[in-house]
Design an enzyme around this catalytic site. Sequence first.
Site, mmCIF file in Angstrom:
data_model
loop_
_atom_site.group_PDB
_atom_site.id
_atom_site.type_symbol
_atom_site.label_atom_id
_atom_site.label_comp_id
_atom_site.label_asym_id
_atom_site.label_seq_id
_atom_site.Cartn_x
_atom_site.Cartn_y
_atom_site.Cartn_z
ATOM 1 N N LYS A 269 0.807 -1.224 0.000
ATOM 2 C CA LYS A 269 0.000 0.000 0.000
ATOM 3 C C LYS A 269 0.841 1.274 0.000
ATOM 4 C CE LYS A 269 -0.373 0.423 4.956
ATOM 5 N NZ LYS A 269 -0.880 -0.234 6.133
ATOM 6 N N ARG B 273 -6.811 0.366 17.626
ATOM 7 C CA ARG B 273 -7.340 0.578 16.276
ATOM 8 C C ARG B 273 -8.297 -0.590 16.042
ATOM 9 N NH1 ARG B 273 -3.754 1.320 10.839
ATOM 10 N NH2 ARG B 273 -4.027 -0.932 10.746
HETATM 11 C C1 LIG Z 1 -0.019 -0.987 6.612
HETATM 12 C C2 LIG Z 1 -0.202 -2.166 7.416
HETATM 13 C C3 LIG Z 1 0.899 -2.975 7.729
HETATM 14 C C4 LIG Z 1 2.302 -2.663 7.270
HETATM 15 O O1 LIG Z 1 2.873 -1.712 8.094
HETATM 16 P P1 LIG Z 1 4.356 -1.181 7.915
HETATM 17 O O2 LIG Z 1 4.573 -0.316 9.066
HETATM 18 O O3 LIG Z 1 4.393 -0.493 6.600
HETATM 19 O O4 LIG Z 1 5.256 -2.361 7.882
HETATM 20 C C5 LIG Z 1 0.680 -4.098 8.484
HETATM 21 N N1 LIG Z 1 -0.557 -4.416 8.921
HETATM 22 C C6 LIG Z 1 -1.632 -3.667 8.643
HETATM 23 C C7 LIG Z 1 -2.946 -4.081 9.169
HETATM 24 C C8 LIG Z 1 -1.496 -2.518 7.885
HETATM 25 O O5 LIG Z 1 -2.561 -1.772 7.593
#
Ligand SMILES: *Cc1c(COP(=O)(O)O)cnc(C)c1O
Length: 360
Positions: A37, A132
């Site tokens: 993402k 969250r």
């Molecule tokens: C974006 C996201 C991640 C990845 O997080 P990073 O800090 O980029 O490694 C992992 N889990 C969820 C649920 C996310 O939304």
Amino acid sequence: MKTGTYLEIDLNIIRENSKLIVEKCRPLGIEVLGVTKGFSAKPRIVKAMIQGGIMDLADSRLENIISLRKKGFIQNMTLLRIPRLSAVKKVISVTDCSVNSEYSVIRDLSAAAFSIGKKHNIILMVDVGDLREGVLPEDAFEMARKVSLLKGITLQGVGTNMGCYGGILPTLQNLNMLLDITKEIEKKVGIKLDIVSGGGTSSLKLIGNGEMPAGINQLRIGEGILLGTDTTHDNFIPWLHQDAFLLRAEVIEVKTKPSVPIGELGHDAFGNIPVFEDNGLRKRAIVSLGRQDVNVDGLFPLDTNMHVLGASSDHLLIDVTDAAQNIKVGSQISFKLNYQGLLFLCNSKYVKKVYKKGAL
Ligand SMILES: *Cc1c(COP(=O)(O)O)cnc(C)c1O
């Protein structure tokens, strides 16, 4: 170096960071999901991750997963944001797994999957403190029991997220809580959970310190692969590379001006009343970027003698009085990015993405 304003991407570094993380996790029995993402799932970057040894992918946006499927990616893909009730059919058709915390959504995912003779995998998200997404620890067992009765769902495991809303860091304690919940579910519901998903980049620190509790067998990594940084711990990850992305921006005006605006003070273009420090006359450059393209707080000039003064929709102002290079109209100023900065830029259709030559 090419002139203009663009985001320069070094795929070799992304491949290398992926490889370093995969190799660090493998001996611990931890699988790494490559999270796409942060760069709106651009296919060349996804390919670099895969060449670095990433087997499975994950994204929070269904749209990104759909676009990867259209481009022929056949990897296992996990949806990282709780599915919308209105999108369950799409979710089961393009993803292999989704994270969930709401029974009504899981029930509809089950019905949609069952109706086409499929089973959809889910990871039950448990909130161990960041507040969250996720069920509270005391509700995890009951949810797992109900979910285990659904015919179209395989409860593949449990997971947690940290360092996002509440800024809570992954620790031995909260990950052990997740492991205890896993054991409780396995014992009382009588099922085997294959996945215990212990967070994102912020969890790499526990691996670096040799403190990752045994039993955590999946991490979902974006920032670490892309930037080699860990925002939640506010640091560089020393065993990763930090220079996969550089923003190059072309200068369109250079003038020496006072540091405090002249005239009657109102609100700026974003409704804030700005505050200025009087540093006398300063040499200022404007580059062709603005708040439509970037998060100003997410940009850091490579030349640390330059300072970002601010930005409006289309103009970014830099103090270049003390710059190492003589900045002129047409010069390029280079910036490092943080995760927020990268997110914004990747989504800006105005900023070209240029892949560094000689890569892959
Ligand atoms: C974006 C996201 C991640 C990845 O997080 P990073 O800090 O980029 O490694 C992992 N889990 C969820 C649920 C996310 O939304």
